[in-house]
Design a protein around this motif. Structure first.
Motif, PDB file in Angstrom:
ATOM      1  N   ALA A  20      35.190 -23.820  66.621  1.00 57.92           N
ATOM      2  CA  ALA A  20      34.556 -23.568  65.707  1.00 57.92           C
ATOM      3  C   ALA A  20      34.494 -25.639  65.345  1.00 57.92           C
ATOM      4  O   ALA A  20      36.315 -26.166  66.127  1.00 57.92           O
ATOM      5  N   GLY A  50      37.172 -27.269  62.271  1.00 60.37           N
ATOM      6  CA  GLY A  50      38.432 -25.611  62.789  1.00 60.37           C
ATOM      7  C   GLY A  50      39.291 -27.146  63.154  1.00 60.37           C
ATOM      8  O   GLY A  50      39.568 -28.568  63.107  1.00 60.37           O
ATOM      9  N   GLY A  78      41.599 -28.023  66.144  1.00 59.79           N
ATOM     10  CA  GLY A  78      40.805 -28.311  67.307  1.00 59.79           C
ATOM     11  C   GLY A  78      40.047 -29.063  66.989  1.00 59.79           C
ATOM     12  O   GLY A  78      40.225 -30.432  67.966  1.00 59.79           O
ATOM     13  N   GLY A 131      38.470 -23.345  79.297  1.00 60.92           N
ATOM     14  CA  GLY A 131      39.382 -22.623  79.458  1.00 60.92           C
ATOM     15  C   GLY A 131      40.507 -21.634  78.760  1.00 60.92           C
ATOM     16  O   GLY A 131      40.623 -21.296  77.775  1.00 60.92           O
ATOM     17  N   ASP A 132      41.010 -20.637  79.185  1.00 61.47           N
ATOM     18  CA  ASP A 132      41.945 -19.970  78.198  1.00 61.47           C
ATOM     19  C   ASP A 132      43.387 -19.933  78.669  1.00 61.47           C
ATOM     20  O   ASP A 132      43.960 -20.407  79.688  1.00 61.47           O
ATOM     21  N   VAL A 133      44.313 -20.320  77.575  1.00 61.15           N
ATOM     22  CA  VAL A 133      45.977 -20.993  77.576  1.00 61.15           C
ATOM     23  C   VAL A 133      46.721 -19.824  78.310  1.00 61.15           C
ATOM     24  O   VAL A 133      47.452 -20.726  78.765  1.00 61.15           O
ATOM     25  N   THR A 134      46.180 -18.567  78.349  1.00 62.71           N
ATOM     26  CA  THR A 134      46.952 -17.191  79.084  1.00 62.71           C
ATOM     27  C   THR A 134      46.823 -17.710  80.279  1.00 62.71           C
ATOM     28  O   THR A 134      47.449 -16.877  80.805  1.00 62.71           O
ATOM     29  N   GLY A 184      52.025 -25.124  64.627  1.00 58.94           N
ATOM     30  CA  GLY A 184      52.835 -23.591  64.145  1.00 58.94           C
ATOM     31  C   GLY A 184      52.612 -22.839  63.388  1.00 58.94           C
ATOM     32  O   GLY A 184      51.577 -23.635  62.503  1.00 58.94           O
ATOM     33  N   ALA A 185      53.253 -22.283  62.386  1.00 52.30           N
ATOM     34  CA  ALA A 185      52.930 -21.809  61.167  1.00 52.30           C
ATOM     35  C   ALA A 185      53.695 -21.740  60.043  1.00 52.30           C
ATOM     36  O   ALA A 185      55.182 -21.952  60.818  1.00 52.30           O
ATOM     37  N   PHE A 209      52.822 -12.349  64.894  1.00 47.99           N
ATOM     38  CA  PHE A 209      52.510 -12.904  64.817  1.00 47.99           C
ATOM     39  C   PHE A 209      54.046 -14.273  64.806  1.00 47.99           C
ATOM     40  O   PHE A 209      54.168 -15.404  64.812  1.00 47.99           O
ATOM     41  N   LYS A 212      55.151 -17.396  67.182  1.00 46.64           N
ATOM     42  CA  LYS A 212      54.811 -18.572  66.477  1.00 46.64           C
ATOM     43  C   LYS A 212      56.508 -19.291  66.882  1.00 46.64           C
ATOM     44  O   LYS A 212      56.886 -20.183  66.420  1.00 46.64           O
ATOM     45  N   ILE A 240      52.187 -26.110  60.141  1.00 43.50           N
ATOM     46  CA  ILE A 240      51.038 -25.856  59.314  1.00 43.50           C
ATOM     47  C   ILE A 240      51.077 -24.730  57.664  1.00 43.50           C
ATOM     48  O   ILE A 240      51.419 -23.478  58.278  1.00 43.50           O
ATOM     49  N   GLY A 289      46.955 -21.994  54.354  1.00 40.51           N
ATOM     50  CA  GLY A 289      45.768 -21.707  54.931  1.00 40.51           C
ATOM     51  C   GLY A 289      44.900 -23.109  55.182  1.00 40.51           C
ATOM     52  O   GLY A 289      44.847 -24.188  54.129  1.00 40.51           O
ATOM     53  N   ILE A 290      44.464 -23.326  56.510  1.00 38.74           N
ATOM     54  CA  ILE A 290      43.308 -23.927  57.060  1.00 38.74           C
ATOM     55  C   ILE A 290      42.108 -24.073  56.209  1.00 38.74           C
ATOM     56  O   ILE A 290      41.257 -23.421  56.594  1.00 38.74           O
TER      57      ILE A 290
HETATM   58  N1  LIG Z   1      43.798 -20.905  59.788  1.00 36.12           N
HETATM   59  C1  LIG Z   1      44.997 -21.202  59.213  1.00 36.12           C
HETATM   60  O1  LIG Z   1      44.416 -20.658  57.923  1.00 36.12           O
HETATM   61  C2  LIG Z   1      45.696 -21.445  59.711  1.00 36.12           C
HETATM   62  C3  LIG Z   1      47.092 -21.650  59.049  1.00 36.12           C
HETATM   63  C4  LIG Z   1      48.682 -22.106  59.653  1.00 36.12           C
HETATM   64  C5  LIG Z   1      48.297 -22.984  61.455  1.00 36.12           C
HETATM   65  N2  LIG Z   1      46.793 -22.629  61.964  1.00 36.12           N
HETATM   66  C6  LIG Z   1      47.062 -22.326  63.552  1.00 36.12           C
HETATM   67  O2  LIG Z   1      46.260 -23.494  63.110  1.00 36.12           O
HETATM   68  C7  LIG Z   1      45.489 -23.771  64.526  1.00 36.12           C
HETATM   69  C8  LIG Z   1      44.063 -22.908  65.018  1.00 36.12           C
HETATM   70  O3  LIG Z   1      44.029 -23.824  63.383  1.00 36.12           O
HETATM   71  P1  LIG Z   1      42.317 -23.609  62.882  1.00 36.12           P
HETATM   72  O4  LIG Z   1      42.623 -22.004  62.384  1.00 36.12           O
HETATM   73  O5  LIG Z   1      41.540 -24.592  62.730  1.00 36.12           O
HETATM   74  O6  LIG Z   1      41.212 -23.069  64.531  1.00 36.12           O
HETATM   75  P2  LIG Z   1      41.114 -23.494  65.350  1.00 36.12           P
HETATM   76  O7  LIG Z   1      41.167 -25.554  65.427  1.00 36.12           O
HETATM   77  O8  LIG Z   1      39.413 -23.758  64.505  1.00 36.12           O
HETATM   78  O9  LIG Z   1      40.091 -22.763  66.523  1.00 36.12           O
HETATM   79  C9  LIG Z   1      41.368 -22.020  67.350  1.00 36.12           C
HETATM   80  C10 LIG Z   1      40.811 -22.070  69.001  1.00 36.12           C
HETATM   81  O10 LIG Z   1      41.986 -21.870  69.387  1.00 36.12           O
HETATM   82  C11 LIG Z   1      41.096 -21.013  70.383  1.00 36.12           C
HETATM   83  N3  LIG Z   1      41.520 -20.227  71.404  1.00 36.12           N
HETATM   84  C12 LIG Z   1      42.463 -18.657  71.189  1.00 36.12           C
HETATM   85  N4  LIG Z   1      42.872 -18.645  72.231  1.00 36.12           N
HETATM   86  C13 LIG Z   1      43.056 -19.198  72.971  1.00 36.12           C
HETATM   87  C14 LIG Z   1      43.091 -18.967  74.465  1.00 36.12           C
HETATM   88  N5  LIG Z   1      43.741 -18.122  74.741  1.00 36.12           N
HETATM   89  N6  LIG Z   1      43.143 -19.909  75.308  1.00 36.12           N
HETATM   90  C15 LIG Z   1      42.567 -20.529  74.786  1.00 36.12           C
HETATM   91  N7  LIG Z   1      41.634 -21.265  73.353  1.00 36.12           N
HETATM   92  C16 LIG Z   1      41.763 -20.198  72.556  1.00 36.12           C
HETATM   93  C17 LIG Z   1      40.059 -20.183  69.802  1.00 36.12           C
HETATM   94  O11 LIG Z   1      38.550 -20.341  69.609  1.00 36.12           O
HETATM   95  P3  LIG Z   1      38.135 -19.328  71.482  1.00 36.12           P
HETATM   96  O12 LIG Z   1      38.421 -17.844  71.151  1.00 36.12           O
HETATM   97  O13 LIG Z   1      36.100 -19.801  71.460  1.00 36.12           O
HETATM   98  O14 LIG Z   1      38.631 -19.327  72.848  1.00 36.12           O
HETATM   99  C18 LIG Z   1      40.364 -21.065  68.515  1.00 36.12           C
HETATM  100  O15 LIG Z   1      39.237 -20.615  67.834  1.00 36.12           O
HETATM  101  C19 LIG Z   1      46.705 -21.726  64.760  1.00 36.12           C
HETATM  102  O16 LIG Z   1      47.455 -22.210  65.805  1.00 36.12           O
HETATM  103  C20 LIG Z   1      47.078 -21.463  64.079  1.00 36.12           C
HETATM  104  O17 LIG Z   1      47.922 -20.620  64.048  1.00 36.12           O
HETATM  105  C21 LIG Z   1      46.398 -21.619  61.368  1.00 36.12           C
END
Ligand SMILES: NC(=O)c1ccc[n+]([C@@H]2O[C@H](COP(=O)([O-])OP(=O)(O)OC[C@H]3O[C@@H](n4cnc5c(N)ncnc54)[C@H](OP(=O)(O)O)[C@@H]3O)[C@@H](O)[C@H]2O)c1
Length: 257
Positions: free
Chosen positions: A20, A23, A25, A68-71, A154-155, A168, A172, A198, A201-202
């Motif tokens: 989104a 977010g 990314g 693309g899918d990172v996996t 990271g988290a 998770f 991580k 991190i 919460g983001i």
């Molecule tokens: N949100 C939190 O509160 C929080 C807290 C601490 C750490 N983090 C870390 O911050 C990072 C994400 O930040 P965010 O929550 O703000 O989300 P974001 O950056 O908006 O989104 C990350 C995006 O990664 C994509 N993704 C998931 N699996 C994937 C895959 N296999 N291949 C390619 N893309 C993939 C998803 O989009 P699609 O589903 O469309 O692929 C997801 O929307 C993550 O590493 C998360 O662990 C988040």
């Protein structure tokens, strides 16, 4: 802002894990684009990646949607190959993550494996694809000696296992360990490898849609703002190589950690 106008093509920043607009990314894409970088955006949902790329272009930036899918190794190898036609890779950021959440006795093998696939295997596949390009990037192409970075998101769970995050946290922690190995291997070859914890919460769409109660309980100032996090990634990327940070932890000022 850096002036890259004298260079034939802007340096590139490849961000994997873009969803989104609200977010991390997307915020990383906007931050590097503001500095004149061409940003390459990867996520599984083409529509969302394209929307973020459009938004950056509307603001005058260079953005390439590369779904693309990172996996999936084929996806990342294909994108890396295409990147070569667009310029020299200067920064690669692994931001994908899936916060599998379940009490351990209810956690399925599929869920556990999926957390590992996205966070650890995905981190490895992305790093391998990006490193081959980063090692190719010459100083002349980036305009400065230190601007080659590989950064992992990271988290809190990277450092601390606790229920209901057994899958998770294990994943991580694995990603963090991968980052350490790569830093020791590729730092001496000129690539700054860093891991960002991190710790909170983001304030983005993911948390707001998946856990609105957490947003509520965090209260004003209790969440990390994506643009503020992105600023730290930019500073990490720009660090002088005589004083590199490998690990950075970020949390909101109200967090008593
Ligand atoms: N949100 C939190 O509160 C929080 C807290 C601490 C750490 N983090 C870390 O911050 C990072 C994400 O930040 P965010 O929550 O703000 O989300 P974001 O950056 O908006 O989104 C990350 C995006 O990664 C994509 N993704 C998931 N699996 C994937 C895959 N296999 N291949 C390619 N893309 C993939 C998803 O989009 P699609 O589903 O469309 O692929 C997801 O929307 C993550 O590493 C998360 O662990 C988040």
């Amino acid at each position: 802002m850096s002036d890259h106008s004298s260079l034939p093509t802007p340096p590139l920043a490849w961000i994997a894990g873009v969803g989104a607009s609200a977010g991390l990314g997307a915020a990383l894409g906007r931050r590097f684009a503001r500095e004149g970088y061409g940003v390459v955006l990867t996520g599984r949902t083409a529509q969302r990646v394209e929307a973020v790329a459009d938004e950056i272009r509307e603001q005058g930036g260079h953005a390439i949607a590369a779904p693309g899918d990172v996996t999936n190794e084929h996806d990342l190898v294909r994108i890396a190959r295409e990147l070569k036609n667009h310029g020299a890779l200067s920064s690669a950021i692994f931001n994908a993550g899936n916060a599998v959440r379940a009490p351990t006795l209810e956690l399925t093998v599929e869920q556990f494996e999926s957390a590992w696939r996205t966070n650890v295997l995905g981190g490895f596949i992305f790093a391998r694809a990006a490193l081959s390009l980063l090692l190719d990037t010459s100083e002349a192409a980036t305009g400065t000696v230190a601007e080659r970075s590989l950064i992992f998101t990271g988290a809190t769970a990277s450092l601390r296992g606790r229920p209901p995050f057994a899958a998770f946290a294990a994943a991580k922690a694995g990603l963090r360990s991968l980052g350490q190995s790569l830093a020791r291997e590729f730092g001496p070859r000129g690539v700054h490898v860093a891991h960002v914890v991190i710790d909170g919460g983001i304030d983005g769409e993911r948390l707001r849609s998946a856990a609105p109660q957490r947003v509520e309980s965090a209260g004003p100032g209790g969440l990390l703002q994506p643009d503020a996090i992105a600023e730290s990634y930019w500073q990490l990327h720009r660090q002088a190589r005589s004083a590199w940070t490998h690990e950075l932890d970020l949390r909101p000022w109200r967090e008593s950690f």
